[in-house]
Design a protein around this motif. Structure first.
Motif, PDB file in Angstrom:
ATOM      1  N   ALA A  13       0.831  -1.206   0.000  1.00 36.84           N
ATOM      2  CA  ALA A  13       0.000   0.000   0.000  1.00 36.84           C
ATOM      3  C   ALA A  13       0.867   1.259   0.000  1.00 36.84           C
ATOM      4  N   GLN A  14       2.055   1.175   0.587  1.00 42.27           N
ATOM      5  CA  GLN A  14       3.005   2.291   0.603  1.00 42.27           C
ATOM      6  C   GLN A  14       4.406   1.703   0.678  1.00 42.27           C
ATOM      7  N   SER A  15       5.402   2.525   0.439  1.00 43.91           N
ATOM      8  CA  SER A  15       6.772   2.021   0.483  1.00 43.91           C
ATOM      9  C   SER A  15       7.081   1.496   1.892  1.00 43.91           C
ATOM     10  N   ALA A  16       8.001   0.541   1.936  1.00 42.49           N
ATOM     11  CA  ALA A  16       8.348  -0.100   3.208  1.00 42.49           C
ATOM     12  C   ALA A  16       9.853  -0.047   3.413  1.00 42.49           C
ATOM     13  N   ASP A  17      10.269   0.140   4.662  1.00 40.09           N
ATOM     14  CA  ASP A  17      11.690   0.099   5.020  1.00 40.09           C
ATOM     15  C   ASP A  17      12.206  -1.332   4.965  1.00 40.09           C
ATOM     16  N   SER A  18      11.310  -2.278   5.227  1.00 39.63           N
ATOM     17  CA  SER A  18      11.693  -3.692   5.159  1.00 39.63           C
ATOM     18  C   SER A  18      10.484  -4.531   4.780  1.00 39.63           C
ATOM     19  N   LEU A  19      10.760  -5.574   4.011  1.00 39.67           N
ATOM     20  CA  LEU A  19       9.733  -6.549   3.632  1.00 39.67           C
ATOM     21  C   LEU A  19      10.313  -7.925   3.910  1.00 39.67           C
ATOM     22  N   LYS A  20       9.586  -8.711   4.686  1.00 39.63           N
ATOM     23  CA  LYS A  20      10.032 -10.061   5.039  1.00 39.63           C
ATOM     24  C   LYS A  20       9.031 -11.066   4.492  1.00 39.63           C
ATOM     25  N   LEU A  21       9.552 -12.075   3.804  1.00 39.86           N
ATOM     26  CA  LEU A  21       8.760 -13.170   3.254  1.00 39.86           C
ATOM     27  C   LEU A  21       9.061 -14.419   4.059  1.00 39.86           C
TER      28      LEU A  21
ATOM     29  N   ASP B  51       5.098 -24.437   5.759  1.00 37.08           N
ATOM     30  CA  ASP B  51       4.691 -25.766   5.306  1.00 37.08           C
ATOM     31  C   ASP B  51       3.207 -25.984   5.583  1.00 37.08           C
ATOM     32  N   GLY B  52       2.713 -27.169   5.306  1.00 36.95           N
ATOM     33  CA  GLY B  52       1.295 -27.483   5.493  1.00 36.95           C
ATOM     34  C   GLY B  52       0.818 -27.364   6.922  1.00 36.95           C
ATOM     35  N   ALA B  53       1.723 -27.496   7.890  1.00 38.58           N
ATOM     36  CA  ALA B  53       1.359 -27.388   9.302  1.00 38.58           C
ATOM     37  C   ALA B  53       1.504 -25.956   9.822  1.00 38.58           C
ATOM     38  N   GLY B  54       1.882 -25.040   8.934  1.00 37.65           N
ATOM     39  CA  GLY B  54       2.033 -23.645   9.341  1.00 37.65           C
ATOM     40  C   GLY B  54       3.376 -23.327   9.972  1.00 37.65           C
ATOM     41  N   GLN B  55       4.337 -24.252   9.862  1.00 38.62           N
ATOM     42  CA  GLN B  55       5.679 -24.041  10.404  1.00 38.62           C
ATOM     43  C   GLN B  55       6.547 -23.331   9.371  1.00 38.62           C
ATOM     44  N   ALA B  56       7.356 -22.381   9.820  1.00 40.21           N
ATOM     45  CA  ALA B  56       8.226 -21.629   8.921  1.00 40.21           C
ATOM     46  C   ALA B  56       9.313 -22.535   8.346  1.00 40.21           C
ATOM     47  N   LEU B  57       9.411 -22.557   7.016  1.00 35.52           N
ATOM     48  CA  LEU B  57      10.458 -23.317   6.332  1.00 35.52           C
ATOM     49  C   LEU B  57      11.628 -22.419   5.944  1.00 35.52           C
ATOM     50  N   HIS B  58      11.271 -21.204   5.526  1.00 40.06           N
ATOM     51  CA  HIS B  58      12.311 -20.301   5.031  1.00 40.06           C
ATOM     52  C   HIS B  58      11.845 -18.861   5.173  1.00 40.06           C
TER      53      HIS B  58
ATOM     54  N   ALA C 196      10.429 -30.152  -0.945  1.00 40.10           N
ATOM     55  CA  ALA C 196       9.815 -30.969  -1.992  1.00 40.10           C
ATOM     56  C   ALA C 196       8.843 -30.129  -2.799  1.00 40.10           C
ATOM     57  N   ASP C 197       8.718 -30.450  -4.087  1.00 44.28           N
ATOM     58  CA  ASP C 197       7.734 -29.759  -4.907  1.00 44.28           C
ATOM     59  C   ASP C 197       6.351 -29.947  -4.299  1.00 44.28           C
ATOM     60  N   GLY C 198       5.526 -28.931  -4.394  1.00 41.25           N
ATOM     61  CA  GLY C 198       4.175 -29.010  -3.859  1.00 41.25           C
ATOM     62  C   GLY C 198       3.635 -27.641  -3.502  1.00 41.25           C
ATOM     63  N   ARG C 199       2.507 -27.649  -2.810  1.00 41.64           N
ATOM     64  CA  ARG C 199       1.821 -26.415  -2.438  1.00 41.64           C
ATOM     65  C   ARG C 199       2.241 -25.992  -1.032  1.00 41.64           C
ATOM     66  N   TYR C 200       2.569 -24.713  -0.909  1.00 38.53           N
ATOM     67  CA  TYR C 200       2.967 -24.115   0.362  1.00 38.53           C
ATOM     68  C   TYR C 200       2.182 -22.819   0.543  1.00 38.53           C
ATOM     69  N   SER C 201       2.319 -22.233   1.699  1.00 38.45           N
ATOM     70  CA  SER C 201       1.722 -20.906   1.915  1.00 38.45           C
ATOM     71  C   SER C 201       2.844 -19.959   2.315  1.00 38.45           C
ATOM     72  N   PHE C 202       2.535 -18.680   2.289  1.00 41.94           N
ATOM     73  CA  PHE C 202       3.538 -17.698   2.692  1.00 41.94           C
ATOM     74  C   PHE C 202       2.858 -16.517   3.349  1.00 41.94           C
ATOM     75  N   LYS C 203       3.655 -15.808   4.138  1.00 39.33           N
ATOM     76  CA  LYS C 203       3.139 -14.592   4.760  1.00 39.33           C
ATOM     77  C   LYS C 203       4.159 -13.485   4.556  1.00 39.33           C
ATOM     78  N   LEU C 204       3.662 -12.274   4.612  1.00 36.00           N
ATOM     79  CA  LEU C 204       4.489 -11.090   4.395  1.00 36.00           C
ATOM     80  C   LEU C 204       4.434 -10.200   5.623  1.00 36.00           C
ATOM     81  N   GLU C 205       5.549  -9.561   5.915  1.00 37.63           N
ATOM     82  CA  GLU C 205       5.585  -8.572   6.984  1.00 37.63           C
ATOM     83  C   GLU C 205       6.322  -7.355   6.436  1.00 37.63           C
ATOM     84  N   ALA C 206       5.597  -6.257   6.301  1.00 36.05           N
ATOM     85  CA  ALA C 206       6.182  -5.025   5.793  1.00 36.05           C
ATOM     86  C   ALA C 206       6.125  -3.960   6.881  1.00 36.05           C
TER      87      ALA C 206
ATOM     88  N   THR D 222      -0.438  -7.018   0.579  1.00 34.97           N
ATOM     89  CA  THR D 222      -1.337  -8.064   0.094  1.00 34.97           C
ATOM     90  C   THR D 222      -0.516  -9.152  -0.587  1.00 34.97           C
ATOM     91  N   ALA D 223      -0.679 -10.394  -0.116  1.00 36.28           N
ATOM     92  CA  ALA D 223       0.016 -11.538  -0.706  1.00 36.28           C
ATOM     93  C   ALA D 223      -0.627 -11.867  -2.053  1.00 36.28           C
TER      94      ALA D 223
END
Length: 175
Positions: A73-81, A85-92, A119-129, A139-140
């Motif tokens: 929505a506006q410029s960010a000083d930092s953006l974290k991706l 995984d499927g259980a909601g645990q951070a992989l990277h 492994a190849d497959g479907r994952y989710s991600f979250k953003l923190e700006a 917005t992801a």
């Protein structure tokens, strides 16, 4: 028996003509809308096989590559991706540094923080700006290849494999 005078008769006749005209206008507009929607669906069919960015926090890792995006929505000083995984645990987690407002294209090579390849497959991600320590709306966006086009409930919808149907109006970018 009181016959109407000319002024009353003229007024009633004008009202009847107005109602008839409104009905004809509604019919004409409905026909024009149908034609517009058909044209829009035909134009959207050119998106079949193309990749689009749409609001979603899922990604598909294929052959060690995943594409996604963020709409700031506006410029960010930092953006974290953070990829989850499927259980909601951070992989990277990736610190992407300062970013300008608008669309930001993101990629993930499938590497985990532990150094392994996911492994190849479907994952989710979250953003923190963040900007000046305050949260910025990010917005992801998922990158998905268009599989088909349909006209449903007076709107053009894109069929996105693994995501279902989304409105053409939700597309943020065509790649």
């Amino acid at each position: 028996m009181n016959p109407m005078d000319n002024a009353q008769m003229t007024s009633q006749r004008a009202q009847l003509n107005m109602v008839s005209g409104i009905n004809q206008l509604n019919s004409t507009l409905s026909s024009a809308l149908s034609g517009f929607q058909a044209t829009q669906a035909m134009q959207a069919s050119s998106l079949i096989g193309r990749e689009v960015l749409v609001p979603s926090s899922t990604l598909q890792l294929s052959e060690g590559q995943a594409k996604m995006g963020a709409d700031l929505a506006q410029s960010a000083d930092s953006l974290k991706l953070t990829v989850l995984d499927g259980a909601g645990q951070a992989l990277h987690s990736i610190d992407l540094g300062p970013q300008s407002a608008g669309l930001v294209q993101l990629d993930w090579d499938g590497a985990t923080d532990a150094g392994a390849a996911a492994a190849d497959g479907r994952y989710s991600f979250k953003l923190e700006a963040l900007r000046n320590g305050q949260s910025v709306t990010a917005t992801a966006l998922s990158a998905v290849q268009v599989g088909g086009v349909s006209l449903s409930n007076n709107s053009v919808r894109l069929s996105l494999p693994g995501m279902g149907d989304v409105a053409l109006a939700d597309v943020r970018q065509v790649r």
